[in-house]
Design an enzyme around this catalytic site. Structure first.
Site, PDB file in Angstrom:
ATOM      1  N   TYR A  14     -10.566   2.681   5.535  1.00 21.45           N
ATOM      2  CA  TYR A  14      -9.473   2.379   4.613  1.00 21.45           C
ATOM      3  C   TYR A  14      -9.926   1.326   3.603  1.00 21.45           C
ATOM      4  O   TYR A  14     -10.448   0.272   3.978  1.00 21.45           O
ATOM      5  CB  TYR A  14      -8.278   1.870   5.410  1.00 21.45           C
ATOM      6  N   SER A  15      -9.720   1.603   2.325  1.00 19.95           N
ATOM      7  CA  SER A  15     -10.282   0.740   1.289  1.00 19.95           C
ATOM      8  C   SER A  15      -9.410   0.697   0.046  1.00 19.95           C
ATOM      9  O   SER A  15      -9.157   1.731  -0.588  1.00 19.95           O
ATOM     10  CB  SER A  15     -11.683   1.232   0.917  1.00 19.95           C
ATOM     11  N   ASN A  16      -8.985  -0.505  -0.329  1.00 17.78           N
ATOM     12  CA  ASN A  16      -8.254  -0.669  -1.585  1.00 17.78           C
ATOM     13  C   ASN A  16      -9.119  -0.300  -2.785  1.00 17.78           C
ATOM     14  O   ASN A  16      -8.606   0.143  -3.815  1.00 17.78           O
ATOM     15  CB  ASN A  16      -7.770  -2.110  -1.733  1.00 17.78           C
ATOM     16  N   ASN A  33      -2.356 -12.225  10.577  1.00 23.27           N
ATOM     17  CA  ASN A  33      -2.689 -11.793  11.931  1.00 23.27           C
ATOM     18  C   ASN A  33      -1.401 -11.358  12.634  1.00 23.27           C
ATOM     19  O   ASN A  33      -0.305 -11.771  12.268  1.00 23.27           O
ATOM     20  CB  ASN A  33      -3.342 -12.933  12.733  1.00 23.27           C
ATOM     21  N   GLY A  39       2.724  -0.633   4.041  1.00 25.57           N
ATOM     22  CA  GLY A  39       2.204  -1.527   3.018  1.00 25.57           C
ATOM     23  C   GLY A  39       2.432  -2.978   3.366  1.00 25.57           C
ATOM     24  O   GLY A  39       3.493  -3.345   3.871  1.00 25.57           O
ATOM     25  N   SER A  81       0.789  -1.232   0.000  1.00 28.43           N
ATOM     26  CA  SER A  81       0.000   0.000   0.000  1.00 28.43           C
ATOM     27  C   SER A  81       0.820   1.282   0.000  1.00 28.43           C
ATOM     28  O   SER A  81       0.246   2.375  -0.113  1.00 28.43           O
ATOM     29  CB  SER A  81      -0.962   0.006   1.185  1.00 28.43           C
TER      30      SER A  81
END
Length: 376
Positions: free
Chosen positions: A186-188, A356, A328, A89
């Site tokens: 938060y969103s791709n 996780n 990212g 990211s």
């Protein structure tokens, strides 16, 4: 500065005890100062992360790097600052810079609706592209949920690549996280839509537009936005791993081999610690955008908890002041780069990404230590 060697962890077979050699070293022209606190923070980060971890940092007087663990399992190869890895990211900052550069040219208006550029693309299930703005996509306040990349593998085209429009429709199947402009989520998916806007405005595939407008002008020779179908990691590259840790035991296996279009403008870029430091310094200090658009880049709102601008995070420093950058995570890697307006910078990575227990706090502490250790 010469390398020092302690014990580093190695894996033979599936599971092994983490009790072998840790490698620590510095390179480049290092500014005066002691980096022992940063080395300790790097070891703490790597103990919760992958087979290896590295950091490249510095200020206006010079740069330095540290490495612990190994870049390749069953070896003692250090993680070096000029080696390629998938930055996840952090790619969003490159996409945001491209959109803002187009805004500088008057080709995109930040407060125009998505439907202005992509009529009919964002609609249904409570989503309305006529009221969601470009700015809201950039700052993750559009309300559009993220698609699930790994849950979308079955949507690949016959050649194994993914169409952004297909993945966007997956995100739009979920109800809005909130009304546009009212909640940070938060969103791709937001950044896939931004990539589609870039393509519509420039007439170029998004990977070419980002390359021409950001990567090449800054001379980032070890940064690339791969085209759909290009799965190769250039040499010298750091292998990425999937893994798990349980106390002193761990297991590493090669990371998922995926097409870069699965993440596209939200996470497909490949770079190095050195190039990332150069990019964020340039972005923060007005070498990419006009002063007015750089101010837009760094503008936060109460909705974003005063921490997220337009494709960059703000990080408060323990020594006072702030740094800006992004983190990212994609299969095989977890990384983050930050820079300050006074010329300090730090880029860190590890060659695993856990689903996780991602060591987010440990990398924050590492970066803060690198920026503050000799600047208190």
């Amino acid at each position: 500065m010469k390398h020092t060697r302690q014990r580093f962890a190695a894996v033979i077979g599936a599971v092994a005890a983490a009790a072998a050699l840790l490698t620590a070293g510095t390179a480049q022209a290092a500014p005066a100062g002691d980096h022992s606190a940063t080395l300790a923070a790097l070891k703490t980060f790597q103990a919760a992360a992958g087979p290896g971890a590295g950091i490249f940092a510095g200020d206006t007087t010079g740069s330095w790097q540290l490495s612990v663990g190994t870049s390749t399992i069953n070896t003692s190869k250090p993680v070096l600052a000029d080696q390629y890895f998938r930055i996840g990211s952090q790619s969003k900052s490159f996409t945001a810079a491209t959109v803002l550069a187009l805004a500088d040219e008057g080709k995109v208006a930040l407060d125009a609706s998505v439907a202005t550029y992509l009529p009919g693309v964002v609609n249904g299930n409570g989503h309305d592209g006529t009221v969601i703005t470009v700015r809201q996509l950039l700052q993750h306040t559009s309300g559009i949920p993220s698609y699930d990349p790994l849950g979308s593998l079955a949507l690949a085209e016959p050649d194994g690549s993914f169409k952004a429009a297909t993945l966007v429709r997956e995100g739009l199947k979920r109800p809005p996280a909130g009304a546009p402009g009212t909640v940070f989520s938060y969103s791709n998916t937001n950044y896939l839509i931004l990539g589609m806007i870039v393509e519509e405005v420039t007439g170029l595939p998004v990977h070419e537009a980002v390359t021409r407008r950001v990567i090449q002008p800054l001379g980032l020779t070890r940064t690339l936005f791969p085209a759909p179908g290009d799965r190769a990691l250039p040499a010298p590259g750091i292998p990425g791993y999937h893994g798990a840790r349980l106390g002193p035991f761990f297991f590493w296996s090669p990371a998922l081999d995926y097409d870069p279009s699965l993440f596209g403008p939200a996470g497909a870029v490949i770079s190095t610690e050195q190039d990332l430091a150069t990019f964020y310094r340039a972005l923060l200090n007005g070498q990419v955008l006009s002063p007015a658009m750089t101010a837009e880049l760094l503008a936060t709102t109460p909705v974003t908890s005063d921490a997220y601008g337009l494709g960059v995070f703000r990080m408060a420093l323990s020594c006072g002041g702030e740094a800006w950058g992004h983190n990212g995570g994609v299969p095989g890697y977890f990384s983050q780069t930050v820079a300050t307006k006074d010329g300090r910078y730090a880029s860190a990575m590890t060659n695993v990404h856990f689903t996780n227990n991602t060591p987010v706090q440990q990398i924050f502490t590492l970066l803060d230590t690198a920026l503050c250790e000799n600047h208190r």
